[in-house]
Scaffold this active site. Structure first.
Site, short mmCIF file in Angstrom:
data_model
loop_
_atom_site.label_atom_id
_atom_site.label_comp_id
_atom_site.label_asym_id
_atom_site.label_seq_id
_atom_site.Cartn_x
_atom_site.Cartn_y
_atom_site.Cartn_z
N LYS A 65 20.59 -8.13 -14.94
CA LYS A 65 19.81 -7.31 -15.87
C LYS A 65 20.68 -6.53 -16.86
CE LYS A 65 15.67 -6.64 -13.03
NZ LYS A 65 14.72 -5.63 -12.49
N ALA A 213 8.45 1.11 -4.13
CA ALA A 213 8.78 -0.12 -4.85
C ALA A 213 8.94 -1.32 -3.93
CB ALA A 213 10.05 0.07 -5.68
#
Length: 272
Positions: A65, A213
């Protein structure tokens, strides 16, 4: 046929393919979603190859990322967060990069009709997920405290956010006691270590909104204990869903079929 995909390493257990292919089916789009596992040494070749082959768009996951920022033009949010998880290709031009993890956090709360503006939020974890979550909450108007074992990493995020963002270690009793929102952005509690929790149950309280999450398992120990304490809970699959929803909308410029994407995602999680 349009080709979309996911770049990461590893990606063999990704839930993105069934979720996105359900969206294509629902919208009558002739497309497939495939996975690629480059190495850091071959990442640039993979991005350039996808562009040359007219692949329409790709998602990016761990560990790339941050690395892909060197090979694309990021939008403002991706530049601020310092990470890209969605790339759209434009007829051989330099690809555009986006961070839909930020929108995924916001829309998970919106889906549950939970306001963020003006609230006090604690984010546990200062990795990529924690950074995106902290930026999302701050951008939506929350006062954010980032807690992390390595305090310096949390302080970096707080400094980058600016304003009233604060940082500290993992002893968050005082911060959580005053908080409206708690978001776990670590992997603590994920299978096979689902008996673990990032926050002691004694810290949780009535009126708190807890988003974990982690989505394997769907109901983590943190969420079970939060429910027992009277808190409102949101499982991590909602974040995963909505980052995918926003990616679909960027790629196709159509409204995402959220119901079908959610059904496909949760069916995969039940079978996992």
């Amino acid at each position: 046929m349009d080709i979309y995909g996911l770049i990461g390493n590893p990606v063999e257990h990704s839930l993105s393919p069934p979720m996105h292919e359900a969206a294509y089916d629902a919208r009558g789009i002739d497309a497939r979603y495939v996975t690629f596992e480059p190495t850091k040494d071959t990442l640039e070749t993979a991005i350039n190859g996808a562009n040359a082959l007219d692949i329409a768009g790709i998602n990016v996951t761990i560990p790339f990322k941050q690395d892909v920022l060197n090979h694309i033009i990021p939008d403002d949010i991706a530049r601020e967060v310092g990470a890209v998880n969605t790339i759209k290709f434009h007829d051989g031009e330099t690809p555009r990069g986006y961070n839909t993890d930020v929108a995924g956090v916001k829309r998970a709360f919106q889906h549950h009709n939970i306001s963020i503006d003006g609230y006090d939020a604690v984010v546990v974890g200062a990795g990529g997920a924690g950074r995106a979550a902290a930026f999302a909450l701050a951008d939506a108007g929350a006062h954010v405290h980032i807690a992390n074992r390595t305090v310096e990493r949390a302080e970096t995020i707080a400094t980058d956010i600016g304003g009233q963002a604060t940082a500290g270690g993992l002893d968050t009793r005082d911060e959580i006691s005053d908080a409206d929102i708690l978001l776990n952005a670590t992997s603590v509690g994920m299978d096979p270590d689902s008996n673990q929790t990032p926050v002691p149950q004694s810290y949780l309280h009535d009126g708190l909104v807890v988003l974990d999450a982690v989505y394997t398992p769907i109901e983590t120990r943190l969420l079970r204990e939060a429910t027992a304490a009277g808190a409102t809970t949101i499982d991590g699959a909602w974040m995963l869903l909505y980052q995918g929803v926003v990616a679909f909308e960027i790629w196709t410029e159509q409204d995402a079929p959220i119901q079908q994407m959610n059904a496909a995602l949760r069916a995969e999680l039940e079978d996992a």
